[in-house]
Write an enzyme that holds these catalytic residues in place. Structure first.
Site, PDB file in Angstrom:
ATOM      1  N   TYR A 144       0.774  -1.257   0.008  1.00 22.24           N
ATOM      2  CA  TYR A 144       0.017   0.099  -0.127  1.00 22.24           C
ATOM      3  C   TYR A 144       0.902   1.161   0.035  1.00 22.24           C
ATOM      4  O   TYR A 144       1.846   1.503   0.839  1.00 22.24           O
ATOM      5  CB  TYR A 144      -0.954   0.013   1.311  1.00 22.24           C
ATOM      6  CG  TYR A 144      -1.838   1.296   1.147  1.00 22.24           C
ATOM      7  CD1 TYR A 144      -3.208   1.233   0.188  1.00 22.24           C
ATOM      8  CD2 TYR A 144      -1.777   2.616   1.785  1.00 22.24           C
ATOM      9  CE1 TYR A 144      -3.977   2.153   0.149  1.00 22.24           C
ATOM     10  CE2 TYR A 144      -2.590   3.488   1.792  1.00 22.24           C
ATOM     11  CZ  TYR A 144      -3.616   3.333   0.993  1.00 22.24           C
ATOM     12  OH  TYR A 144      -4.580   4.511   0.823  1.00 22.24           O
ATOM     13  N   GLN A 157       9.264  15.490  11.586  1.00 20.50           N
ATOM     14  CA  GLN A 157       8.475  14.242  12.036  1.00 20.50           C
ATOM     15  C   GLN A 157       7.081  15.300  12.410  1.00 20.50           C
ATOM     16  O   GLN A 157       6.077  14.657  12.221  1.00 20.50           O
ATOM     17  CB  GLN A 157       8.703  13.737  13.119  1.00 20.50           C
ATOM     18  CG  GLN A 157      10.012  12.772  12.634  1.00 20.50           C
ATOM     19  CD  GLN A 157       9.904  12.007  11.441  1.00 20.50           C
ATOM     20  OE1 GLN A 157       9.144  11.266  11.292  1.00 20.50           O
ATOM     21  NE2 GLN A 157      10.395  12.234  10.113  1.00 20.50           N
ATOM     22  N   HIS A 169       4.233  15.595  10.041  1.00 18.58           N
ATOM     23  CA  HIS A 169       3.650  14.488   9.387  1.00 18.58           C
ATOM     24  C   HIS A 169       2.046  14.596   9.966  1.00 18.58           C
ATOM     25  O   HIS A 169       1.084  14.281   9.260  1.00 18.58           O
ATOM     26  CB  HIS A 169       4.312  13.241  10.067  1.00 18.58           C
ATOM     27  CG  HIS A 169       5.213  12.725   9.183  1.00 18.58           C
ATOM     28  ND1 HIS A 169       4.734  12.361   7.809  1.00 18.58           N
ATOM     29  CD2 HIS A 169       6.326  12.345   9.173  1.00 18.58           C
ATOM     30  CE1 HIS A 169       5.871  11.893   7.243  1.00 18.58           C
ATOM     31  NE2 HIS A 169       6.848  11.766   7.984  1.00 18.58           N
ATOM     32  N   GLU A 221      10.374   5.629  17.311  1.00 21.25           N
ATOM     33  CA  GLU A 221      10.545   5.252  15.963  1.00 21.25           C
ATOM     34  C   GLU A 221      12.033   5.552  15.116  1.00 21.25           C
ATOM     35  O   GLU A 221      12.708   4.533  14.796  1.00 21.25           O
ATOM     36  CB  GLU A 221       9.364   5.734  14.909  1.00 21.25           C
ATOM     37  CG  GLU A 221       9.466   5.334  13.571  1.00 21.25           C
ATOM     38  CD  GLU A 221       8.477   6.174  12.846  1.00 21.25           C
ATOM     39  OE1 GLU A 221       7.951   5.679  11.637  1.00 21.25           O
ATOM     40  OE2 GLU A 221       7.745   7.080  13.193  1.00 21.25           O
ATOM     41  N   HIS A 222      12.034   6.630  15.275  1.00 19.23           N
ATOM     42  CA  HIS A 222      13.430   7.323  14.775  1.00 19.23           C
ATOM     43  C   HIS A 222      14.237   7.935  16.014  1.00 19.23           C
ATOM     44  O   HIS A 222      13.731   8.651  16.642  1.00 19.23           O
ATOM     45  CB  HIS A 222      13.422   8.593  13.836  1.00 19.23           C
ATOM     46  CG  HIS A 222      12.421   8.032  12.778  1.00 19.23           C
ATOM     47  ND1 HIS A 222      11.065   8.648  12.750  1.00 19.23           N
ATOM     48  CD2 HIS A 222      12.576   7.418  11.257  1.00 19.23           C
ATOM     49  CE1 HIS A 222      10.494   8.095  11.520  1.00 19.23           C
ATOM     50  NE2 HIS A 222      11.284   7.136  10.804  1.00 19.23           N
ATOM     51  N   ASP A 250      14.599   7.743   5.290  1.00 17.09           N
ATOM     52  CA  ASP A 250      13.606   7.694   4.624  1.00 17.09           C
ATOM     53  C   ASP A 250      13.402   7.226   2.952  1.00 17.09           C
ATOM     54  O   ASP A 250      12.611   6.748   2.519  1.00 17.09           O
ATOM     55  CB  ASP A 250      12.659   9.342   4.693  1.00 17.09           C
ATOM     56  CG  ASP A 250      11.815   9.172   5.963  1.00 17.09           C
ATOM     57  OD1 ASP A 250      11.568   8.204   6.611  1.00 17.09           O
ATOM     58  OD2 ASP A 250      11.301  10.110   6.043  1.00 17.09           O
ATOM     59  N   HIS A 266      -1.464 -38.947  21.723  1.00 12.35           N
ATOM     60  CA  HIS A 266       0.082 -38.469  21.364  1.00 12.35           C
ATOM     61  C   HIS A 266       0.927 -39.658  21.795  1.00 12.35           C
ATOM     62  O   HIS A 266       1.774 -40.271  21.120  1.00 12.35           O
ATOM     63  CB  HIS A 266       0.408 -37.350  22.235  1.00 12.35           C
ATOM     64  CG  HIS A 266      -0.129 -35.958  21.406  1.00 12.35           C
ATOM     65  ND1 HIS A 266      -1.444 -35.721  21.179  1.00 12.35           N
ATOM     66  CD2 HIS A 266       0.614 -35.031  20.843  1.00 12.35           C
ATOM     67  CE1 HIS A 266      -1.655 -34.647  20.601  1.00 12.35           C
ATOM     68  NE2 HIS A 266      -0.150 -34.099  20.336  1.00 12.35           N
TER      69      HIS A 266
END
Length: 431
Positions: A129, A262, A265, A330-331, A364, A423
Protein backbone atom coordinates in the site's frame (compact mmCIF):
# COMPACT_ATOMS: atom_id res chain seq x y z
CA UNK A 1 8.54 24.00 22.63
CA UNK A 2 8.39 23.47 26.37
CA UNK A 3 11.50 22.65 28.41
CA UNK A 4 11.33 20.04 31.18
CA UNK A 5 13.92 18.97 33.70
CA UNK A 6 14.12 15.20 33.77
CA UNK A 7 13.57 13.39 36.03
CA UNK A 8 10.74 15.36 37.64
CA UNK A 9 7.00 14.89 38.20
CA UNK A 10 6.00 17.25 35.41
CA UNK A 11 8.49 15.67 32.98
CA UNK A 12 7.24 12.21 33.92
CA UNK A 13 3.67 13.25 33.10
CA UNK A 14 4.81 14.44 29.67
CA UNK A 15 6.58 11.15 29.07
CA UNK A 16 3.51 9.13 30.09
CA UNK A 17 1.24 11.27 27.89
CA UNK A 18 3.50 10.48 24.94
CA UNK A 19 3.62 6.76 25.70
CA UNK A 20 -0.14 6.53 26.26
CA UNK A 21 -1.23 8.48 23.19
CA UNK A 22 -1.33 5.07 21.47
CA UNK A 23 -2.52 4.62 17.93
CA UNK A 24 -5.10 7.41 18.02
CA UNK A 25 -8.26 5.59 16.88
CA UNK A 26 -11.73 5.31 18.41
CA UNK A 27 -14.39 2.61 18.60
CA UNK A 28 -16.36 4.49 15.93
CA UNK A 29 -13.34 4.46 13.59
CA UNK A 30 -13.05 0.70 14.11
CA UNK A 31 -16.71 0.09 13.29
CA UNK A 32 -16.54 2.31 10.20
CA UNK A 33 -13.57 0.38 8.85
CA UNK A 34 -15.23 -2.96 9.60
CA UNK A 35 -18.21 -1.88 7.51
CA UNK A 36 -15.97 -0.95 4.56
CA UNK A 37 -14.18 -4.29 4.76
CA UNK A 38 -17.39 -6.29 4.98
CA UNK A 39 -18.77 -4.48 1.96
CA UNK A 40 -15.67 -5.18 -0.13
CA UNK A 41 -15.77 -8.81 0.96
CA UNK A 42 -19.35 -9.12 -0.28
CA UNK A 43 -19.45 -6.84 -3.34
CA UNK A 44 -15.83 -6.92 -4.47
CA UNK A 45 -14.97 -4.66 -7.39
CA UNK A 46 -18.30 -2.90 -7.24
CA UNK A 47 -17.69 -1.68 -3.69
CA UNK A 48 -14.05 -0.86 -4.44
CA UNK A 49 -14.99 1.38 -7.36
CA UNK A 50 -17.91 2.96 -5.50
CA UNK A 51 -15.68 4.14 -2.64
CA UNK A 52 -12.95 5.24 -5.02
CA UNK A 53 -15.49 7.33 -6.94
CA UNK A 54 -16.80 8.83 -3.71
CA UNK A 55 -13.48 9.77 -2.13
CA UNK A 56 -10.80 9.98 -4.84
CA UNK A 57 -11.93 10.04 -8.46
CA UNK A 58 -15.24 9.70 -10.24
CA UNK A 59 -13.44 8.57 -13.39
CA UNK A 60 -12.35 5.15 -12.17
CA UNK A 61 -14.46 2.23 -13.37
CA UNK A 62 -14.15 -1.52 -12.99
CA UNK A 63 -12.57 -1.60 -16.46
CA UNK A 64 -9.96 1.06 -15.53
CA UNK A 65 -9.26 -0.13 -11.98
CA UNK A 66 -6.05 -1.87 -13.02
CA UNK A 67 -3.22 0.21 -14.51
CA UNK A 68 -2.52 -0.77 -18.13
CA UNK A 69 0.86 -1.18 -19.88
CA UNK A 70 0.00 1.95 -21.86
CA UNK A 71 -0.40 3.94 -18.65
CA UNK A 72 3.04 2.78 -17.49
CA UNK A 73 4.53 3.82 -20.82
CA UNK A 74 2.90 7.26 -20.65
CA UNK A 75 4.01 7.76 -17.05
CA UNK A 76 7.68 7.24 -17.87
CA UNK A 77 7.49 10.03 -20.43
CA UNK A 78 6.13 12.45 -17.82
CA UNK A 79 8.89 12.17 -15.21
CA UNK A 80 12.13 14.11 -15.57
CA UNK A 81 15.67 12.79 -15.71
CA UNK A 82 16.65 14.16 -12.31
CA UNK A 83 13.88 12.13 -10.68
CA UNK A 84 14.93 8.98 -12.52
CA UNK A 85 18.55 9.54 -11.46
CA UNK A 86 17.54 9.91 -7.81
CA UNK A 87 15.23 6.88 -8.15
CA UNK A 88 18.05 4.75 -9.56
CA UNK A 89 20.34 5.59 -6.65
CA UNK A 90 17.62 4.98 -4.08
CA UNK A 91 16.57 1.64 -5.56
CA UNK A 92 20.14 0.36 -5.88
CA UNK A 93 20.95 1.16 -2.26
CA UNK A 94 17.71 -0.18 -0.81
CA UNK A 95 18.03 -3.40 -2.84
CA UNK A 96 21.65 -3.89 -1.70
CA UNK A 97 20.68 -3.54 1.95
CA UNK A 98 17.73 -5.91 1.81
CA UNK A 99 19.59 -8.62 -0.10
CA UNK A 100 21.97 -8.85 2.87
CA UNK A 101 19.00 -9.94 5.01
CA UNK A 102 18.35 -13.03 2.94
CA UNK A 103 18.65 -16.37 4.77
CA UNK A 104 19.19 -19.83 3.31
CA UNK A 105 17.44 -23.06 4.19
CA UNK A 106 19.57 -25.35 6.34
CA UNK A 107 19.81 -28.92 7.58
CA UNK A 108 21.64 -30.29 10.63
CA UNK A 109 22.26 -33.79 12.09
CA UNK A 110 22.58 -33.07 15.83
CA UNK A 111 22.25 -36.73 16.93
CA UNK A 112 22.75 -40.09 15.26
CA UNK A 113 19.77 -40.88 13.06
CA UNK A 114 18.14 -37.48 13.56
CA UNK A 115 17.90 -34.72 10.98
CA UNK A 116 16.42 -31.28 11.71
CA UNK A 117 16.41 -28.14 9.67
CA UNK A 118 14.57 -25.15 8.37
CA UNK A 119 13.07 -24.61 4.93
CA UNK A 120 12.86 -20.91 4.04
CA UNK A 121 10.49 -19.93 1.23
CA UNK A 122 8.89 -16.66 0.08
CA UNK A 123 5.15 -16.16 0.26
CA UNK A 124 3.33 -16.49 -3.03
CA UNK A 125 1.80 -13.03 -3.31
CA UNK A 126 2.25 -9.69 -1.56
CA UNK A 127 0.25 -6.48 -1.43
CA UNK A 128 1.92 -3.10 -1.02
CA UNK A 129 0.00 0.00 0.00
CA UNK A 130 1.29 3.46 -0.96
CA UNK A 131 -0.67 6.48 0.32
CA UNK A 132 -1.66 9.21 -2.10
CA UNK A 133 -1.12 12.44 -0.20
CA UNK A 134 -3.17 15.42 -1.42
CA UNK A 135 -5.11 13.39 -3.94
CA UNK A 136 -2.01 11.86 -5.46
CA UNK A 137 -0.39 15.22 -6.21
CA UNK A 138 2.41 14.53 -3.73
CA UNK A 139 3.27 10.90 -4.48
CA UNK A 140 4.84 8.85 -1.70
CA UNK A 141 7.31 7.11 -3.98
CA UNK A 142 9.38 5.92 -1.03
CA UNK A 143 6.45 3.83 0.22
CA UNK A 144 6.46 1.93 -3.08
CA UNK A 145 10.18 1.23 -2.76
CA UNK A 146 10.17 0.30 0.91
CA UNK A 147 7.24 -2.10 0.48
CA UNK A 148 8.10 -3.62 -2.88
CA UNK A 149 11.87 -4.04 -2.68
CA UNK A 150 12.04 -6.40 0.33
CA UNK A 151 9.22 -8.47 -1.21
CA UNK A 152 11.16 -8.75 -4.46
CA UNK A 153 14.41 -9.50 -2.63
CA UNK A 154 12.64 -12.28 -0.72
CA UNK A 155 11.62 -13.88 -4.03
CA UNK A 156 7.90 -13.09 -4.02
CA UNK A 157 6.60 -13.73 -7.53
CA UNK A 158 3.46 -11.57 -7.51
CA UNK A 159 3.56 -8.08 -5.94
CA UNK A 160 0.44 -5.94 -6.21
CA UNK A 161 0.37 -2.23 -5.42
CA UNK A 162 -2.68 -0.34 -4.17
CA UNK A 163 -2.59 3.46 -4.30
CA UNK A 164 -5.31 6.12 -4.58
CA UNK A 165 -5.78 7.75 -7.98
CA UNK A 166 -5.66 11.45 -8.69
CA UNK A 167 -8.91 13.25 -9.47
CA UNK A 168 -8.44 12.60 -13.19
CA UNK A 169 -8.51 8.86 -12.58
CA UNK A 170 -4.79 8.37 -13.18
CA UNK A 171 -1.98 7.29 -10.86
CA UNK A 172 0.76 9.84 -10.33
CA UNK A 173 3.48 9.06 -12.92
CA UNK A 174 6.25 9.06 -10.29
CA UNK A 175 4.47 6.21 -8.48
CA UNK A 176 4.19 4.21 -11.70
CA UNK A 177 7.83 4.85 -12.61
CA UNK A 178 8.92 3.55 -9.20
CA UNK A 179 6.62 0.52 -9.44
CA UNK A 180 7.96 -0.43 -12.84
CA UNK A 181 11.56 0.11 -11.75
CA UNK A 182 11.35 -2.42 -8.92
CA UNK A 183 9.22 -5.01 -10.73
CA UNK A 184 5.77 -4.53 -9.20
CA UNK A 185 3.44 -7.01 -10.93
CA UNK A 186 0.21 -4.97 -10.97
CA UNK A 187 -1.01 -1.55 -9.78
CA UNK A 188 -4.62 -0.83 -8.79
CA UNK A 189 -6.36 2.54 -8.39
CA UNK A 190 -7.80 2.41 -4.90
CA UNK A 191 -6.88 3.62 -1.44
CA UNK A 192 -7.87 3.56 2.23
CA UNK A 193 -9.59 0.66 4.03
CA UNK A 194 -11.34 -0.67 0.93
CA UNK A 195 -8.00 -1.14 -0.81
CA UNK A 196 -6.74 -3.21 2.11
CA UNK A 197 -9.96 -5.23 2.00
CA UNK A 198 -9.49 -5.96 -1.69
CA UNK A 199 -5.97 -7.25 -1.08
CA UNK A 200 -7.02 -9.32 1.95
CA UNK A 201 -10.12 -10.94 0.45
CA UNK A 202 -9.53 -10.64 -3.29
CA UNK A 203 -12.00 -9.44 -5.92
CA UNK A 204 -12.61 -10.35 -9.54
CA UNK A 205 -9.92 -7.82 -10.55
CA UNK A 206 -7.63 -7.72 -7.51
CA UNK A 207 -5.89 -10.95 -6.48
CA UNK A 208 -5.97 -12.09 -2.86
CA UNK A 209 -2.51 -11.76 -1.31
CA UNK A 210 -0.65 -13.50 1.50
CA UNK A 211 0.97 -10.43 3.09
CA UNK A 212 0.02 -6.72 3.15
CA UNK A 213 2.56 -4.02 3.96
CA UNK A 214 2.83 -0.26 3.81
CA UNK A 215 1.89 2.86 5.77
CA UNK A 216 -1.36 4.78 5.61
CA UNK A 217 -3.91 6.82 7.49
CA UNK A 218 -5.92 5.61 10.46
CA UNK A 219 -8.40 3.73 8.23
CA UNK A 220 -5.57 1.85 6.51
CA UNK A 221 -3.99 1.01 9.86
CA UNK A 222 -7.26 -0.25 11.32
CA UNK A 223 -8.04 -2.26 8.20
CA UNK A 224 -4.69 -4.02 8.48
CA UNK A 225 -5.34 -4.67 12.16
CA UNK A 226 -8.72 -6.25 11.38
CA UNK A 227 -7.56 -8.47 8.50
CA UNK A 228 -4.39 -9.59 10.32
CA UNK A 229 -4.61 -13.32 10.76
CA UNK A 230 -6.39 -13.82 7.46
CA UNK A 231 -3.26 -12.38 5.87
CA UNK A 232 0.13 -11.39 7.22
CA UNK A 233 0.83 -7.71 7.85
CA UNK A 234 3.98 -5.75 8.56
CA UNK A 235 2.82 -3.92 11.73
CA UNK A 236 0.17 -1.71 13.29
CA UNK A 237 1.77 1.71 12.94
CA UNK A 238 0.79 4.80 14.91
CA UNK A 239 1.78 8.46 14.49
CA UNK A 240 5.36 9.26 13.51
CA UNK A 241 8.03 9.85 16.15
CA UNK A 242 11.52 11.26 16.51
CA UNK A 243 13.70 11.49 19.57
CA UNK A 244 17.07 13.24 19.42
CA UNK A 245 19.79 12.79 22.01
CA UNK A 246 22.24 15.69 21.73
CA UNK A 247 25.06 17.29 23.72
CA UNK A 248 26.54 20.80 23.69
CA UNK A 249 28.48 20.09 20.50
CA UNK A 250 25.28 19.74 18.40
CA UNK A 251 24.03 22.41 15.99
CA UNK A 252 20.68 23.80 17.26
CA UNK A 253 19.56 24.68 13.71
CA UNK A 254 20.07 21.05 12.68
CA UNK A 255 18.17 19.80 15.72
CA UNK A 256 15.20 22.12 15.13
CA UNK A 257 14.95 21.07 11.49
CA UNK A 258 15.08 17.39 12.42
CA UNK A 259 12.37 17.74 15.07
CA UNK A 260 10.11 19.49 12.58
CA UNK A 261 10.69 16.80 9.94
CA UNK A 262 8.38 14.55 11.96
CA UNK A 263 6.09 17.19 13.47
CA UNK A 264 4.83 18.08 9.98
CA UNK A 265 3.51 14.54 9.47
CA UNK A 266 0.59 14.54 11.89
CA UNK A 267 -0.87 16.50 14.81
CA UNK A 268 -0.21 13.39 16.93
CA UNK A 269 3.43 13.02 15.86
CA UNK A 270 5.94 13.14 18.69
CA UNK A 271 9.17 15.20 18.47
CA UNK A 272 11.41 15.15 21.53
CA UNK A 273 14.89 16.56 22.16
CA UNK A 274 16.85 15.05 25.05
CA UNK A 275 19.99 16.97 26.05
CA UNK A 276 22.31 17.63 28.96
CA UNK A 277 22.95 21.21 27.78
CA UNK A 278 20.55 23.96 28.87
CA UNK A 279 22.15 26.38 26.42
CA UNK A 280 21.56 23.98 23.51
CA UNK A 281 17.98 23.42 24.66
CA UNK A 282 17.18 27.14 24.59
CA UNK A 283 18.90 27.72 21.24
CA UNK A 284 17.07 24.78 19.67
CA UNK A 285 13.70 26.02 20.95
CA UNK A 286 14.38 29.44 19.43
CA UNK A 287 15.49 27.94 16.11
CA UNK A 288 12.37 25.78 16.00
CA UNK A 289 10.07 28.76 16.56
CA UNK A 290 11.69 30.51 13.60
CA UNK A 291 11.79 27.51 11.24
CA UNK A 292 8.23 26.41 11.87
CA UNK A 293 6.85 29.62 10.37
CA UNK A 294 8.34 28.74 6.99
CA UNK A 295 6.77 25.28 6.68
CA UNK A 296 3.99 24.52 4.21
CA UNK A 297 2.40 22.34 6.93
CA UNK A 298 3.11 24.70 9.82
CA UNK A 299 -0.35 24.43 11.40
CA UNK A 300 0.01 20.65 11.68
CA UNK A 301 3.56 21.01 13.01
CA UNK A 302 2.47 23.58 15.60
CA UNK A 303 -0.23 21.30 16.97
CA UNK A 304 2.18 18.37 17.09
CA UNK A 305 4.81 20.38 18.95
CA UNK A 306 2.23 21.80 21.36
CA UNK A 307 0.77 18.47 22.42
CA UNK A 308 3.54 15.92 21.88
CA UNK A 309 6.75 17.92 21.52
CA UNK A 310 9.20 18.45 24.37
CA UNK A 311 12.77 19.26 25.31
CA UNK A 312 13.99 17.09 28.17
CA UNK A 313 16.97 18.47 30.08
CA UNK A 314 18.80 15.51 31.63
CA UNK A 315 21.79 15.41 34.01
CA UNK A 316 23.87 13.32 31.59
CA UNK A 317 23.67 11.50 28.26
CA UNK A 318 23.33 8.11 29.96
CA UNK A 319 20.12 9.27 31.65
CA UNK A 320 18.92 10.51 28.28
CA UNK A 321 19.50 7.09 26.77
CA UNK A 322 17.55 5.45 29.61
CA UNK A 323 14.63 7.78 28.83
CA UNK A 324 14.90 6.98 25.13
CA UNK A 325 14.81 3.25 25.86
CA UNK A 326 11.58 3.78 27.79
CA UNK A 327 9.97 5.66 24.91
CA UNK A 328 11.33 3.23 22.26
CA UNK A 329 11.08 5.82 19.47
CA UNK A 330 10.49 5.09 15.82
CA UNK A 331 13.43 7.33 14.82
CA UNK A 332 16.33 7.97 17.21
CA UNK A 333 19.06 10.46 16.32
CA UNK A 334 22.28 10.34 18.34
CA UNK A 335 24.08 13.67 17.87
CA UNK A 336 26.82 13.77 20.47
CA UNK A 337 30.60 14.23 20.26
CA UNK A 338 31.40 10.49 20.35
CA UNK A 339 28.16 8.76 19.30
CA UNK A 340 29.69 5.32 18.72
CA UNK A 341 30.65 5.16 22.40
CA UNK A 342 26.95 4.99 23.30
CA UNK A 343 25.50 2.59 20.71
CA UNK A 344 25.66 -0.46 22.99
CA UNK A 345 23.41 1.34 25.47
CA UNK A 346 20.60 1.72 22.92
CA UNK A 347 18.05 -1.03 23.53
CA UNK A 348 14.82 0.13 21.88
CA UNK A 349 14.57 2.11 18.64
CA UNK A 350 13.11 1.52 15.19
CA UNK A 351 16.13 3.05 13.48
CA UNK A 352 19.23 4.77 14.86
CA UNK A 353 20.69 7.76 13.00
CA UNK A 354 24.26 8.45 14.07
CA UNK A 355 26.01 11.83 13.89
CA UNK A 356 25.09 15.35 12.73
CA UNK A 357 25.00 14.55 9.02
CA UNK A 358 22.56 11.65 9.26
CA UNK A 359 19.17 13.35 9.52
CA UNK A 360 16.11 11.10 9.50
CA UNK A 361 15.15 11.81 5.84
CA UNK A 362 18.35 10.06 4.69
CA UNK A 363 16.76 6.89 6.03
CA UNK A 364 13.40 7.75 4.54
CA UNK A 365 14.66 7.83 0.99
CA UNK A 366 18.10 6.61 0.18
CA UNK A 367 20.35 5.12 2.90
CA UNK A 368 19.15 1.55 2.33
CA UNK A 369 17.44 0.32 5.52
CA UNK A 370 13.66 0.19 5.47
CA UNK A 371 11.74 3.23 6.69
CA UNK A 372 8.63 1.26 7.69
CA UNK A 373 9.37 1.20 11.41
CA UNK A 374 7.67 0.29 14.70
CA UNK A 375 5.96 3.20 16.48
CA UNK A 376 4.11 3.89 19.75
CA UNK A 377 6.73 2.10 21.82
CA UNK A 378 6.50 -1.15 19.85
CA UNK A 379 10.23 -0.98 19.06
CA UNK A 380 10.50 -2.73 22.43
CA UNK A 381 9.52 -5.96 20.69
CA UNK A 382 9.32 -5.42 16.93
CA UNK A 383 11.55 -4.43 14.04
CA UNK A 384 11.62 -2.61 10.71
CA UNK A 385 9.95 -4.09 7.65
CA UNK A 386 12.34 -6.61 6.11
CA UNK A 387 12.64 -9.71 3.96
CA UNK A 388 11.46 -11.69 7.00
CA UNK A 389 7.94 -10.28 6.56
CA UNK A 390 7.74 -11.99 3.15
CA UNK A 391 9.17 -15.39 4.04
CA UNK A 392 7.94 -18.54 5.75
CA UNK A 393 10.12 -20.86 7.80
CA UNK A 394 9.13 -24.52 7.78
CA UNK A 395 10.76 -26.87 10.29
CA UNK A 396 12.22 -30.12 8.92
CA UNK A 397 12.35 -33.24 11.12
CA UNK A 398 13.46 -36.81 10.32
CA UNK A 399 14.13 -39.82 12.60
CA UNK A 400 15.64 -43.18 11.71
CA UNK A 401 14.11 -46.23 13.41
CA UNK A 402 17.03 -46.51 15.82
CA UNK A 403 16.88 -42.83 16.77
CA UNK A 404 13.13 -43.08 17.26
CA UNK A 405 13.48 -45.99 19.68
CA UNK A 406 16.22 -44.18 21.59
CA UNK A 407 13.98 -41.22 22.40
CA UNK A 408 10.52 -42.79 22.35
CA UNK A 409 10.15 -43.45 26.09
CA UNK A 410 10.82 -39.80 26.92
CA UNK A 411 8.18 -38.65 24.43
CA UNK A 412 5.66 -41.08 25.95
CA UNK A 413 6.42 -39.83 29.46
CA UNK A 414 5.96 -36.18 28.46
CA UNK A 415 2.76 -36.85 26.50
CA UNK A 416 1.19 -38.84 29.35
CA UNK A 417 2.11 -36.08 31.81
CA UNK A 418 0.03 -33.73 29.68
CA UNK A 419 -2.83 -36.21 29.57
CA UNK A 420 -2.54 -36.64 25.79
CA UNK A 421 -2.85 -40.41 25.52
CA UNK A 422 -3.34 -40.39 21.75
CA UNK A 423 -0.01 -38.59 21.39
CA UNK A 424 1.62 -41.21 23.57
CA UNK A 425 -0.02 -44.03 21.59
CA UNK A 426 1.43 -42.69 18.30
CA UNK A 427 4.83 -43.46 19.75
CA UNK A 428 3.95 -46.66 21.62
CA UNK A 429 2.48 -48.28 18.52
CA UNK A 430 5.82 -47.88 16.71
CA UNK A 431 8.07 -49.14 19.50
Amino acid sequence: MKLYKYPSKIAEKRVKDTIERGMGFSKQDYETVEAYLDDVKIRGDEALVEYTNQFDSKKVTIDTLKVTPKEFETALKKVDKSFLKALDRSVAQIVAFHLKQKENSWIDTPRNGVMVGQLIKPVGTAGVYAPGAKGGKTPLVSSVLMGGIPAKAAGVQSINLMTPPMENGEINPHILAAAQKIGITSVFKAGSAWAIGALAYGTHTVPKVDVIVGPGNIYVTLAKKIVAGSVGIDMIAGPSEILIIADKHANPQFLAADLLSQAEHDVMASSILVTDSQSLAKKTAAALENQIEHLSRKEIAKQSIKYFGAIMLVPDIETGIELSNRLAPEHLELIVKEPFDYIDLIQNAGALFIGPYTPEPMGDYIAGPNHVLPTAGTARFSSALSIDHFTKKTSLIHYSKAAFKREADDVIRLAETEGLTAHANCVKIRR
